[in-house]
Scaffold this motif. Structure first.
Motif, PDB file in Angstrom:
ATOM      1  N   GLU A 261     -13.088 -21.400 -28.743  1.00 55.67           N
ATOM      2  CA  GLU A 261     -13.684 -22.627 -28.202  1.00 55.67           C
ATOM      3  C   GLU A 261     -15.194 -22.443 -28.163  1.00 55.67           C
ATOM      4  OE1 GLU A 261     -13.331 -22.357 -23.493  1.00 55.67           O
ATOM      5  OE2 GLU A 261     -11.415 -22.128 -24.499  1.00 55.67           O
TER       6      GLU A 261
ATOM      7  N   PRO B 229     -18.697 -22.282 -26.559  1.00 55.93           N
ATOM      8  CA  PRO B 229     -19.175 -22.069 -25.184  1.00 55.93           C
ATOM      9  C   PRO B 229     -20.174 -23.146 -24.767  1.00 55.93           C
ATOM     10  CG  PRO B 229     -20.232 -20.532 -26.686  1.00 55.93           C
ATOM     11  CD  PRO B 229     -19.212 -21.289 -27.481  1.00 55.93           C
ATOM     12  N   LYS B 230     -20.068 -23.562 -23.506  1.00 54.70           N
ATOM     13  CA  LYS B 230     -21.016 -24.546 -22.968  1.00 54.70           C
ATOM     14  C   LYS B 230     -22.277 -23.844 -22.479  1.00 54.70           C
ATOM     15  CE  LYS B 230     -17.311 -27.548 -21.365  1.00 54.70           C
ATOM     16  NZ  LYS B 230     -16.164 -26.668 -21.210  1.00 54.70           N
ATOM     17  N   SER B 231     -22.076 -22.696 -21.829  1.00 55.31           N
ATOM     18  CA  SER B 231     -23.191 -21.972 -21.230  1.00 55.31           C
ATOM     19  C   SER B 231     -23.116 -20.500 -21.596  1.00 55.31           C
ATOM     20  CB  SER B 231     -23.142 -22.145 -19.708  1.00 55.31           C
ATOM     21  OG  SER B 231     -24.208 -21.461 -19.106  1.00 55.31           O
TER      22      SER B 231
ATOM     23  N   ALA C  45     -24.322 -23.610 -28.255  1.00 49.35           N
ATOM     24  CA  ALA C  45     -24.069 -23.786 -26.820  1.00 49.35           C
ATOM     25  C   ALA C  45     -24.928 -24.917 -26.259  1.00 49.35           C
ATOM     26  CB  ALA C  45     -24.360 -22.494 -26.076  1.00 49.35           C
ATOM     27  N   MET C  46     -24.439 -25.513 -25.186  1.00 47.01           N
ATOM     28  CA  MET C  46     -25.221 -26.558 -24.528  1.00 47.01           C
ATOM     29  C   MET C  46     -26.392 -25.959 -23.760  1.00 47.01           C
ATOM     30  SD  MET C  46     -22.050 -28.946 -23.214  1.00 47.01           S
ATOM     31  CE  MET C  46     -23.074 -29.906 -22.136  1.00 47.01           C
ATOM     32  N   LYS C  47     -26.186 -24.737 -23.228  1.00 46.57           N
ATOM     33  CA  LYS C  47     -27.221 -24.100 -22.412  1.00 46.57           C
ATOM     34  C   LYS C  47     -27.211 -22.586 -22.693  1.00 46.57           C
ATOM     35  CE  LYS C  47     -28.142 -23.138 -17.554  1.00 46.57           C
ATOM     36  NZ  LYS C  47     -27.589 -23.210 -16.218  1.00 46.57           N
TER      37      LYS C  47
ATOM     38  N   ASN D  50     -32.591 -26.428 -24.815  1.00 47.64           N
ATOM     39  CA  ASN D  50     -31.412 -25.924 -24.108  1.00 47.64           C
ATOM     40  C   ASN D  50     -31.477 -24.413 -23.817  1.00 47.64           C
ATOM     41  OD1 ASN D  50     -31.070 -25.240 -26.848  1.00 47.64           O
ATOM     42  ND2 ASN D  50     -28.840 -25.344 -26.698  1.00 47.64           N
TER      43      ASN D  50
ATOM     44  N   ASP E 143     -19.811 -19.360 -19.837  1.00 46.71           N
ATOM     45  CA  ASP E 143     -18.575 -19.191 -20.614  1.00 46.71           C
ATOM     46  C   ASP E 143     -18.636 -17.921 -21.453  1.00 46.71           C
ATOM     47  OD1 ASP E 143     -17.426 -21.845 -20.035  1.00 46.71           O
ATOM     48  OD2 ASP E 143     -19.148 -22.565 -21.185  1.00 46.71           O
TER      49      ASP E 143
END
Length: 186
Positions: free
Chosen positions: A15, A17-19, A38-40, A62, A82
């Protein structure tokens, strides 16, 4: 083959990772790749000079860069990432326990800790990290961490082994591996 790109393939198959927390980001080579998936991204290094070089390379909104000592508690919040990742960093840390403890604290349940290091076999042969400054080779202090130390410390801090690989340069297939990568899951 770029191990980090292989790792990104593993992460993509699991998956996105968002962070992400990247410890020992150095000049931002991997930070740039992480910023694209990643978002962040929180990129940490103890060297203000390395952080400045990384900021020149990575201008993504980001990404947050922090200058701090990863052998002390990180400023990241509990269960805020994450993915925690490091590349050729842990050989410069004498005691791995705090690193694994902090990674465990910072990761969400089910989060990943990706480690890529110089293989201990290379260190047993005397290979040490170094860099060139003008015409002088500067050796960087390093500590040998046996594979069992990585696995035992990970287990002590609640991690499960997800993936383990040893890496060779194409011309070194019959020699000891150059690098080791370990993917752990919280």
């Amino acid at each position: 083959e770029n191990i980090f790109l292989v790792f990104l393939g593993i992460i993509y198959s699991l998956e996105v990772p968002k962070s992400v927390v990247e410890i020992g980001c150095g000049t931002g080579k991997n930070t740039l790749l992480l910023s694209q998936i990643a978002m962040k991204v929180c990129a940490i290094d103890f060297s203000a000079q390395m952080i400045e070089k990384a900021k020149e390379k990575v201008r993504s909104a980001n990404v947050v860069f922090l200058t701090e000592d990863i052998t002390k508690q990180w400023t990241c919040g509990n269960e805020s990432a994450d993915l925690v990742t490091c590349n050729l960093v842990l050989e410069h840390i004498e005691d791995l326990s705090l690193i694994f403890s902090e990674a465990s604290r910072v990761l969400v349940k089910g989060g990943y800790f990706f480690i890529c290091e110089l293989h201990p076999f290379k260190q047993y042969q005397g290979t040490k990290a170094n860099f060139q400054r003008q015409q002088e080779s500067i050796e960087i202090p390093a500590f040998v961490h046996h594979l069992s130390e990585f696995f035992n410390t990970a287990k002590l801090h609640g991690f499960l082994l997800e993936d383990f690989k040893e890496w060779w340069h194409e011309q070194d297939k019959n020699k000891p591996p150059r690098l080791v990568s370990i993917l752990l899951r919280m």
